[in-house]
Design an enzyme around this catalytic site. Structure first.
Site, PDB file in Angstrom:
ATOM      1  N   HIS A 178       8.138 -10.383  -2.790  1.00  0.00           N
ATOM      2  CA  HIS A 178       9.358  -9.966  -3.528  1.00  0.00           C
ATOM      3  C   HIS A 178      10.566 -10.815  -3.142  1.00  0.00           C
ATOM      4  CE1 HIS A 178       7.149  -6.608  -5.051  1.00  0.00           C
ATOM      5  NE2 HIS A 178       6.981  -6.065  -3.854  1.00  0.00           N
ATOM      6  N   HIS A 212       2.383  -4.237  -6.559  1.00  0.00           N
ATOM      7  CA  HIS A 212       3.721  -4.496  -7.104  1.00  0.00           C
ATOM      8  C   HIS A 212       3.792  -5.904  -7.692  1.00  0.00           C
ATOM      9  CE1 HIS A 212       4.404  -1.499  -3.823  1.00  0.00           C
ATOM     10  NE2 HIS A 212       5.146  -0.928  -4.765  1.00  0.00           N
TER      11      HIS A 212
HETATM   12  C1  X5A Z   1       5.352  -5.838  -0.277  1.00  0.00           C
HETATM   13  C2  X5A Z   1       5.474  -4.520  -0.926  1.00  0.00           C
HETATM   14  C3  X5A Z   1       6.850  -2.800  -1.868  1.00  0.00           C
HETATM   15  C4  X5A Z   1       8.246  -2.352  -2.001  1.00  0.00           C
HETATM   16  C5  X5A Z   1       8.271  -0.970  -2.620  1.00  0.00           C
HETATM   17  C6  X5A Z   1       9.653  -0.503  -2.909  1.00  0.00           C
HETATM   18  N1  X5A Z   1       6.700  -4.062  -1.222  1.00  0.00           N
HETATM   19  N2  X5A Z   1       9.650   0.791  -3.538  1.00  0.00           N
HETATM   20  O1  X5A Z   1       4.456  -3.869  -1.171  1.00  0.00           O
HETATM   21 ZN    ZN Z   2       3.185  -4.007  -2.798  1.00  0.00          ZN
END
Ligand code: X5A
Ligand code: ZN
Length: 834
Positions: free
Chosen positions: A295, A334
């Protein structure tokens, strides 16, 4: 709605310490290729043990608050020589597995040199011999099973190990220092629990262990702005209040005084892994890291991610190693929007991500996570988004996504390196993902990727928040990287309607960019993803979330007994065996291949059937060891007869489902019943025909592109749908079929039957036999290179078969069923999947 590419602005340009040149460039770019050989600082007492949990506190109750401040820093022992990688099955001791039963001929294990001249047979067999590294103990008391001659050159013991594991204990130091329910799941135990499980399974011990180094600031600068790097550097000196305030400027991020150090280790570990794989020190590997990366953006932390480990590694592989084509597979639940942004206009990086999307109602709530975002500028077609619009996706959905979306594009792209953004929040039981994929599925996904890029696959941990299932999934991934057969997938292999709709949409969005998706009769109507991402709902109330977690946990509990059984089933000690009729065939075989020689054809077939006894009957027999996969090489004229015998034996011994893939001109044995126990797939028949659901014939494709369409679009969907106990691959005369094609087919057919593949081949083809042996043994098949497009005739043949077979074999589907056929199967079709 604004630009679909609106970014969160960088909240803190410059950072507390200003934006000058990095202060601590401890390592320049020139020093970065630490490579595998740097492993030193032995600590054998900590890592070299084997056996279930030996010395590792097996069974210790996991206390989320528990930390081990006095534990020495993680340092790898000297590389353990593993000359017989396929023989190191981990903690299960010798026991009975050495007894091979009344085989009709002597069996010889090929030495690690990779050369197995028949002369090896001249070496006296010593059943009681133990290999020098003490790890092939299961061969003890081997009866007629010959072991490896002692005259293995020492240099053989120092050759490249298969799978690298990169880690550093310091990465467990960063942790949440205040109350934040959104962030608390990203905890240090994610790493410790995964590592402990790897040790308990004996998997860590089989890897080349590398202690992570920090990435230099120059390396971070491959992706991130100097200002952003300086800002993160500045967090080292902040107090709790300041850290919390700074964290609040980003979406779901927390900083700790050690974050800079940890995040540099995470990026550095990834670079080390890439170095090890690209220098040949390892074939593949896993970097066990935190914080995660996908992210993270050029100037922003996001979603627990600080530096984008995988993106930095991709850029590094291009710049330092001169690569031109890198595939990033993001199987975290995600969307790795950070990675997408970084490479969206870059055609040298193909980025694939599936993610929980729910029509834009799931974090990070971005319009650009949808399937119609395909990249920009020169990068058009190189961003591939597969949004899941429902939770509860299962094994069939993930495998279908690989077969029908990712792999066709990946083969066409022909990557030189595969990086996996390996998040395991996409597994069953994870509170974030709410999916229903079992850990075994990750072994299959890994295996499917290992056929690309000559097996140069680097997995890098991202998310994964159910500690136990994270650990289990990590083990499955490492097992597959090591070349072990993947446990068979459980449950009905039927993709759900919502998954098919997503698959259909992403295929349509990419058809203009990829030949492999063209002329495949795209279903016309494609509704846009319903639901507006702009209407962003508030996060689910905690009560709802708790309910979901409880539901998932329940599902896991229900599965647990079954899963345990599967995982604990010992693997056969020998992965591959070869039976030959004559002794004068010079073969190049991988180390560890069990080699039967000098038997008469008849005896040999019998001998072959016998090891498979263990495989097709039940687990107890399998536990007796024997063989996972094998090759029988016979005179050309005997191939059909051998196949006949093998089928009869298989059925006689109780195989419930037997898949026969007959390549080239081979006669179907006349007696075969059509009762569903045998699926007969003839590649090389005169015309495309489905005589029944269990008798399918397709002409041999003329070009590589056609063959790939056939394997990915027909053979594997049928195989995964059928869930056979054993796969028989018979290779008859097949003009135009390259050895690399056959090796690929054999390699990919390991998946559906838990590695139980018997290949029948003409003994006049030693090259082919060698290629098959390596493939069945778990080595990456040779690259197919740039592939030619499928001919219209081949495409037509596949289309014809698909239309006929889709209602029966649902893994073939690449779109939601058309209204016509929907009528017959309504209800069932869109029923939630199990
Ligand atoms: C790397 C990862 C998830 C963030 C979730 C925020 N991040 N709700 O799995
Ligand atoms: Zn994730």
């Amino acid at each position: 709605m604004g630009s679909p590419h609106a970014r969160r602005p960088s909240p803190l340009v410059g950072g507390p310490e200003g934006s000058d040149a990095p202060k601590s460039q401890a390592r320049g770019r020139g020093e970065t290729s630490a490579g595998a050989k740097g492993a030193s600082g032995a600590e054998p007492g900590r890592t070299a043990c084997s056996g279930f949990g030996a010395g590792l506190g097996a069974g210790r109750v996991l206390d989320p608050g528990h930390r081990e401040p006095e534990a020495p820093p993680w340092e790898p022992p000297p590389p353990v020589p593993a000359p017989f990688p396929s023989l190191l099955w981990g903690p299960r001791g010798g026991g009975a597995v050495g007894r091979l039963g009344p085989l009709s001929a002597a069996w010889v294990l090929c030495p690690p040199s990779g050369l197995c001249p028949q002369r090896v047979s001249g070496v006296a067999l010593s059943p009681g011999h133990q290999c020098g590294n003490g790890q092939c103990s299961h061969l003890r008391g081997g009866g007629r099973l010959g072991s490896v001659p002692r005259r293995v050159a020492p240099s053989d013991h120092n050759r490249a190990m298969g799978t690298a594991l990169v880690y550093h204990e310091d990465m467990t130091v960063a942790r949440l220092l205040w109350d934040d329910p959104e962030c608390e799941m990203e905890c240090p135990e994610r790493l410790t629990v995964a590592l402990e499980q790897l040790r308990r399974r004996g998997l860590e011990q089989r890897c080349l262990r590398l202690a992570a180094r920090e990435a230099s600031e120059a390396e971070l600068g491959l992706v991130h702005s100097p200002e952003y790097v300086a800002m993160v550097r500045g967090t080292q000196g902040l107090g709790k209040g300041e850290l919390q305030a700074l964290s609040g400027q980003y979406d779901t991020v927390y900083f700790h005084p050690s974050t800079f150090h940890c995040a540099r280790l995470a990026a550095g570990a990834t670079l080390q892994l890439v170095d090890a794989v690209l220098t040949g020190a390892a074939h593949n590997g896993l970097a066990l890291v935190r914080p995660p990366g996908h992210h993270s953006q050029r100037t922003a932390a996001n979603g627990f991610c600080v530096f984008n480990n995988v993106a930095i590694a991709a850029e590094y592989a291009k710049q330092k190693h001169g690569l031109h084509r890198i595939l990033i597979v993001d199987w975290d639940v995600h969307h790795g929007q950070g990675t997408q942004y970084i490479f969206e206009d870059d055609p040298s990086v193909l980025y694939f991500s599936w993610h929980r999307y729910e029509h834009g109602r799931f974090w990070p709530y971005l319009r650009e996570s949808d399937a119609d975002e395909v990249g920009r500028g020169h990068g058009r077609g190189f961003t591939v988004n597969l949004p899941w619009n429902q939770v509860g996706m299962g094994n069939a959905d993930y495998v279908a996504a690989f077969l029908h979306v990712l792999l066709p594009l990946a083969f066409e792209f022909d990557p030189e390196l595969v990086l996996i953004s390996a998040g395991f929040d996409s597994v069953i039981g994870d509170p974030e993902g709410q999916m229903r994929v079992t850990p075994e599925c990750f072994a299959h996904l890994t295996q499917l990727l290992l056929v690309l890029a000559r097996g140069r696959v680097c997995a890098v941990l991202e998310g994964g928040y159910h500690l136990e299932l994270l650990a289990e999934s990590v083990c499955m991934t490492v097992q597959a990287l090591l070349g072990d057969p993947a446990p068979p997938l459980l449950g009905a292999m039927v993709p759900c309607g919502s998954a098919l709709e997503s698959i259909q949409r992403v295929r349509a969005a990419h058809a203009p960019h990829w030949t492999s998706l063209q002329h495949q009769d795209m279903a016309p109507v494609l509704s846009p993803s319903i639901g507006s991402p702009e209407a962003r709902p508030p996060p689910r109330p905690p009560a709802g979330a708790e309910y979901m977690v409880a539901a998932a946990t329940e599902a896991v509990e229900a599965l647990r007994a079954l899963l345990d059984q599967l995982r604990l089933r010992p693997l056969p000690p020998v992965r591959t065996a070869i039976a030959l009729t004559s002794t004068d065939v010079a073969l190049v075989l991988p180390p560890g291949v069990l080699h039967q020689e000098g038997s008469a054809p008849r005896e040999e077939t019998e001998a072959w059937a016998r090891p498979h006894e263990a495989l097709v009957r039940d687990e107890a027999l399998t536990a007796l060891g024997k063989v996972s996969s094998g090759i029988a090489a016979t005179p050309a004229l005997a191939t059909a007869a051998t196949l006949d015998v093998a089928i009869r034996r298989g059925l006689y011994l109780g195989a419930q489902r037997l898949l026969c893939v007959a390549v080239g001109q081979l006669q179907r044995p006349p007696h075969l019943s059509d009762d569903g126990r045998i699926l007969w797939l003839d590649i090389g028949g005169p015309e495309a025909a489905a005589l029944s659901m269990f008798h399918v014939s397709v002409p041999l494709p003329g070009a590589t592109g056609g063959l790939l369409n056939c394997v990915l679009g027909l053979v594997l969907p049928l195989a995964y749908g059928f869930q056979p106990d054993v796969v028989l691959v018979a290779l008859g005369p097949a003009p135009g079929l390259h050895d690399s094609h056959s090796a690929l087919l054999a390699s990919m057919l390991r998946g559906p039957a838990g590695g139980r593949v018997l290949a029948l081949v003409q003994e006049s083809k030693p090259q082919l036999t060698g290629a098959l042996a390596r493939a069945l043994h778990g080595e990456a098949p040779p690259s197919l290179g740039p592939c030619s497009a499928a001919s219209p005739k081949d495409t037509q043949a596949l289309k014809h078969l698909r239309e006929q077979l889709e209602p029966k074999w649902r893994m073939l589907q690449v779109a939601v069923t058309s209204p016509g056929s929907l009528q017959s199967a309504e209800g069932e079709l869109f029923a939630p999947q199990n």
